[in-house]
Design an enzyme around this catalytic site. Structure first.
Site, PDB file in Angstrom:
ATOM      1  N   GLY A 145      -4.721  -5.328  -3.807  1.00  0.00           N
ATOM      2  CA  GLY A 145      -4.664  -3.865  -3.741  1.00  0.00           C
ATOM      3  C   GLY A 145      -3.960  -3.302  -4.957  1.00  0.00           C
ATOM      4  N   ASP A 159      12.459   3.711   1.429  1.00  0.00           N
ATOM      5  CA  ASP A 159      11.016   3.992   1.503  1.00  0.00           C
ATOM      6  C   ASP A 159      10.386   3.204   2.658  1.00  0.00           C
ATOM      7  OD1 ASP A 159       8.792   5.392   0.732  1.00  0.00           O
ATOM      8  OD2 ASP A 159       8.206   3.979  -0.849  1.00  0.00           O
ATOM      9  N   VAL A 194      -1.474  -5.771  -6.986  1.00  0.00           N
ATOM     10  CA  VAL A 194      -0.935  -6.985  -6.359  1.00  0.00           C
ATOM     11  C   VAL A 194      -2.095  -7.980  -6.217  1.00  0.00           C
ATOM     12  CG1 VAL A 194       0.232  -7.962  -4.348  1.00  0.00           C
ATOM     13  CG2 VAL A 194       0.777  -5.633  -5.067  1.00  0.00           C
ATOM     14  N   LYS A 227       2.884  -9.259  -7.920  1.00  0.00           N
ATOM     15  CA  LYS A 227       2.805  -7.825  -8.193  1.00  0.00           C
ATOM     16  C   LYS A 227       2.959  -7.662  -9.704  1.00  0.00           C
ATOM     17  CE  LYS A 227       5.111  -3.635  -6.492  1.00  0.00           C
ATOM     18  NZ  LYS A 227       6.026  -3.173  -5.445  1.00  0.00           N
TER      19      LYS A 227
HETATM   20  O1  3AM Z   1      -3.840  -1.918  -0.567  1.00  0.00           O
HETATM   21  P1  3AM Z   1      -3.704  -2.767   0.663  1.00  0.00           P
HETATM   22  O2  3AM Z   1      -2.935  -2.128   1.744  1.00  0.00           O
HETATM   23  O3  3AM Z   1      -4.971  -3.419   1.120  1.00  0.00           O
HETATM   24  O4  3AM Z   1      -1.155  -5.475   1.549  1.00  0.00           O
HETATM   25  C1  3AM Z   1      -0.642  -4.973   0.346  1.00  0.00           C
HETATM   26  C2  3AM Z   1      -1.496  -3.878  -0.230  1.00  0.00           C
HETATM   27  O5  3AM Z   1      -2.808  -4.026   0.205  1.00  0.00           O
HETATM   28  C3  3AM Z   1      -0.690  -6.054  -0.703  1.00  0.00           C
HETATM   29  O6  3AM Z   1      -0.914  -5.407  -1.925  1.00  0.00           O
HETATM   30  C4  3AM Z   1      -1.508  -4.154  -1.723  1.00  0.00           C
HETATM   31  C5  3AM Z   1      -0.771  -3.100  -2.544  1.00  0.00           C
HETATM   32  O7  3AM Z   1       0.554  -3.021  -2.120  1.00  0.00           O
HETATM   33  N1  3AM Z   1       0.553  -6.794  -0.772  1.00  0.00           N
HETATM   34  C6  3AM Z   1       1.719  -6.369  -1.333  1.00  0.00           C
HETATM   35  N2  3AM Z   1       2.642  -7.342  -1.217  1.00  0.00           N
HETATM   36  C7  3AM Z   1       2.055  -8.387  -0.572  1.00  0.00           C
HETATM   37  C8  3AM Z   1       2.515  -9.671  -0.148  1.00  0.00           C
HETATM   38  N3  3AM Z   1       3.762 -10.068  -0.383  1.00  0.00           N
HETATM   39  C9  3AM Z   1       0.722  -8.038  -0.295  1.00  0.00           C
HETATM   40  N4  3AM Z   1      -0.117  -8.847   0.358  1.00  0.00           N
HETATM   41  C10 3AM Z   1       0.382 -10.043   0.736  1.00  0.00           C
HETATM   42  N5  3AM Z   1       1.651 -10.455   0.491  1.00  0.00           N
END
Ligand code: 3AM
Length: 402
Positions: A129, A241, A136, A151
């Protein structure tokens, strides 16, 4: 003649009335669809209602709702970095210039980040996403064979060095079963790569889009988040947040706090903050007003997240930022739309979180003893719910691709 006039009047009336009736019916069905989101405690009951053009549009709308972005600290009101970025630098110099603060942020990043090229350590990148910060990715750690989330933050925006340093330090220094685990970080040109534990269930926000949570499950999510918050608050860290899209979940039912870009480290010399940061609908009144505040702002946000879990979205979530502030100020604590549909325990829990007066608002430690939380389901029982939410998301994706 009179007969013809009557016939014309009757025809006009029936055409106008049919139009009115169809409009009302459409509105009613759309609202009904939104409220009757699929029940998700079993995979079978999680399937969306039978498709019709109208439902598909409503479903598309549901899928397209993106949570509003967080409001980062503005340079002119910004606070000093959460921790001293370099030895000997005063933390109390509130008048630091943004440029200086950027340089300090970069220095901090250089001192934490690992040397070497992450591209040789991680492979099989897959985008999960995107946000305002960058993207990420899911990747594979070639040495351990473990899946990780990476990220990638661009450091070209104003304050981005400081926000990135803030996030890394907070995650690295606050290890807890209810906080996403920091693994490593790298400085690659003008980007910061933050490697962390991969949460295979995605965000709570995504789960809420797909399935309906029962009260016992809401209690479980609240307990897991409160354990993370109690840990942070006892280490004088405010997250600032808390919202469903900053809570990550695992297919094993684990629930962890993530996204620490806006967190603040308190100290004996500086036990309160006053920057107006966060995401508008989740911000406590004292944050909106720019008054001095402490860790209990996270409890207010948790209460709003409780409303998200019950109602499907946060109050005023679709309003413009200034309008949200106006509504929070004018209306006081938001309320459940249908209080009688929910238990007295849930209502009391939300009331304890959503106290406008910070002194009357319960702390994380106190809320962990609240009967709504203690009687919540075990976290492991969330596994079935999260798996079923994933299934619904897969089905949506399949529908989109077909
Ligand atoms: O945009 P969506 O909601 O589909 O789930 C988080 C999000 O997805 C994913 O990255 C996107 C943008 O924040 N995400 C962030 N940290 C994560 C992690 N530690 C992660 N997914 C899995 N593990």
């Amino acid at each position: 003649m009179i007969g013809q006039v009557c016939a014309v009047v009757c025809t006009v009336f029936s055409v106008v009335y049919s139009g009115y009736y169809l409009t009302q019916l459409t509105r009613h069905l759309t609202r009904g669809w939104r409220q009757a989101r699929p029940l998700g405690s079993t995979a079978g009951s999680a399937a969306p209602l039978a498709a019709s053009v109208m439902e598909e549009e409503a479903e598309e709308e549901q899928r397209n709702i993106k949570p509003p972005a967080a409001v980062p600290p503005q340079p002119e009101h910004a606070e000093p970095p959460a921790r001293p970025p370099a030895a000997g630098t005063s933390c109390s110099s509130a008048a630091q210039q943004p440029k200086m603060r950027e340089e300090q942020g970069l220095k901090t990043l250089r001192s934490i980040a690992s040397l070497g090229q992450p591209m040789s350590k991680y492979t099989a990148f897959e985008e999960l996403g995107r946000g305002g910060f960058g993207a990420v990715y899911k990747a594979l750690d070639t040495s351990s064979g473990q899946q990780v989330a990476i990220k990638i933050m661009s450091l070209e925006e104003d304050m981005s060095e400081e926000l990135a340093a803030n996030e890394i330090l907070a995650m690295r220094d606050n290890r807890n079963p209810n906080i996403v685990t920091y693994l490593d970080s790298y400085l690659v040109d003008a980007e910061l790569w933050l490697a962390m534990e991969f949460m295979d269930g995605g965000t709570l926000f995504d789960v809420l889009r797909a399935v309906y949570l029962e009260e016992g499950q809401i209690g479980a999510v609240c307990r897991e988040c409160l354990q993370g918050l109690h840990f942070l608050h006892s280490h004088q860290v405010i997250h600032r947040d808390i919202k469903s899209n900053n809570v990550l979940v695992g297919m094993d039912g684990s629930v962890k706090l993530g996204d620490f870009g806006l967190c603040a480290q308190l100290s004996p010399e500086r036990s309160k903050r006053s920057s107006s940061v966060g995401t508008p609908s989740w911000m406590a009144r004292e944050v909106v007003r720019g008054e001095a505040y402490g860790p209990k702002v996270d409890i207010w946000s948790l209460g709003i997240m409780g409303l998200e879990m019950v109602e499907g979205e946060a109050p005023y979530q679709r309003e413009a930022r200034l309008r949200v502030f106006e509504l929070i100020e004018r209306n006081g604590p938001p309320k459940l739309q249908h209080p009688r549909h929910h238990s007295a325990l849930l209502r009391d829990f939300l009331r304890c979180c959503l106290q406008a007066d910070e002194d009357r608002r319960w702390s994380a430690q106190e809320l962990l003893q609240h009967p709504f939380v203690t009687s919540g389901n075990p976290a492991s029982s969330l596994a079935a719910l999260i798996i079923s939410a994933k299934q619904v998301q897969e089905d949506w994706r399949g529908d989109t691709c077909a």
